[in-house]
Design a protein around this motif. Structure first.
Motif, short mmCIF file in Angstrom:
data_model
loop_
_atom_site.label_atom_id
_atom_site.label_comp_id
_atom_site.label_asym_id
_atom_site.label_seq_id
_atom_site.Cartn_x
_atom_site.Cartn_y
_atom_site.Cartn_z
N LYS A 89 16.03 62.51 -27.88
CA LYS A 89 17.38 62.79 -27.38
C LYS A 89 18.29 63.28 -28.51
CE LYS A 89 21.10 60.63 -24.74
NZ LYS A 89 21.56 59.44 -24.05
N GLU A 90 18.22 62.62 -29.67
CA GLU A 90 19.04 63.05 -30.81
C GLU A 90 18.64 64.44 -31.28
OE1 GLU A 90 19.01 60.27 -34.05
OE2 GLU A 90 19.51 58.59 -32.75
N ILE A 91 17.34 64.67 -31.41
CA ILE A 91 16.87 65.96 -31.89
C ILE A 91 17.19 67.06 -30.89
CG2 ILE A 91 14.77 67.27 -32.41
CD1 ILE A 91 13.74 64.70 -33.78
N LYS A 92 17.03 66.77 -29.61
CA LYS A 92 17.35 67.74 -28.55
C LYS A 92 18.82 68.15 -28.65
CE LYS A 92 16.95 68.24 -23.51
NZ LYS A 92 18.22 68.77 -23.14
N SER A 93 19.67 67.18 -28.86
CA SER A 93 21.10 67.45 -28.97
C SER A 93 21.43 68.21 -30.26
CB SER A 93 21.87 66.14 -28.93
OG SER A 93 23.24 66.36 -29.17
N ASP A 94 20.88 67.75 -31.37
CA ASP A 94 21.19 68.36 -32.67
C ASP A 94 20.67 69.78 -32.81
OD1 ASP A 94 22.40 65.99 -33.36
OD2 ASP A 94 20.75 65.29 -34.63
N LEU A 95 19.48 70.04 -32.26
CA LEU A 95 18.84 71.35 -32.46
C LEU A 95 18.88 72.24 -31.22
CD1 LEU A 95 15.67 70.24 -34.49
CD2 LEU A 95 17.85 71.11 -35.36
N ASP A 96 19.50 71.78 -30.15
CA ASP A 96 19.59 72.54 -28.89
C ASP A 96 18.23 72.89 -28.30
OD1 ASP A 96 22.38 72.53 -28.76
OD2 ASP A 96 22.54 74.29 -30.04
N ILE A 97 17.30 71.97 -28.39
CA ILE A 97 15.98 72.19 -27.80
C ILE A 97 16.08 72.03 -26.29
CG2 ILE A 97 13.64 71.27 -27.61
CD1 ILE A 97 13.85 70.41 -30.51
N GLY A 98 15.49 72.98 -25.56
CA GLY A 98 15.39 72.87 -24.11
C GLY A 98 16.66 73.11 -23.35
N ASN A 99 17.65 73.68 -23.96
CA ASN A 99 18.92 73.91 -23.27
C ASN A 99 18.99 75.24 -22.54
OD1 ASN A 99 19.92 71.45 -24.06
ND2 ASN A 99 20.89 72.25 -25.90
N CYS A 100 17.88 75.98 -22.57
CA CYS A 100 17.88 77.28 -21.89
C CYS A 100 16.88 77.24 -20.74
CB CYS A 100 17.56 78.38 -22.89
SG CYS A 100 17.81 80.05 -22.23
N CYS A 101 15.63 77.58 -21.00
CA CYS A 101 14.64 77.62 -19.92
C CYS A 101 13.95 76.27 -19.71
CB CYS A 101 13.59 78.70 -20.18
SG CYS A 101 12.34 78.28 -21.42
N GLY A 102 13.90 75.44 -20.74
CA GLY A 102 13.33 74.10 -20.63
C GLY A 102 11.81 74.03 -20.75
N GLN A 103 11.14 75.15 -20.92
CA GLN A 103 9.68 75.16 -21.00
C GLN A 103 9.15 74.39 -22.20
OE1 GLN A 103 7.33 76.57 -18.81
NE2 GLN A 103 9.15 76.59 -17.51
#
Length: 70
Positions: free
Chosen positions: A26-40
């Motif tokens: 969750k922290e890494i997703k937020s910090d690096l913007d992982i998965g915020n577009c297509c989510g694949q």
């Protein structure tokens, strides 16, 4: 290796985030913007982060055990 193509996030960036103190996907997703577009990338990235956190914890436990033993 590129983990999130949409945002150009590499495995090295994830490693650096973990080394800097991030302790969850969750922290890494937020910090690096992982998965915020297509989510694949989310399932792969989540597994990768989980594996790396497990490795870090195992290494820390091993070093702690060595300190106690010696």
């Amino acid at each position: 290796m590129l983990v999130c193509v949409c945002n150009g996030v590499s495995d090295k960036q994830i490693d650096a985030a973990l080394a800097s103190g991030s302790s969850s996907f969750k922290e890494i997703k937020s910090d690096l913007d992982i998965g915020n577009c297509c989510g694949q990338c989310v399932p792969f990235a989540k597994d990768m982060v989980s594996d790396k956190i497990s490795e870090i914890q195992a290494t820390q436990t091993f070093h702690l055990a060595q300190e106690i033993h010696f």
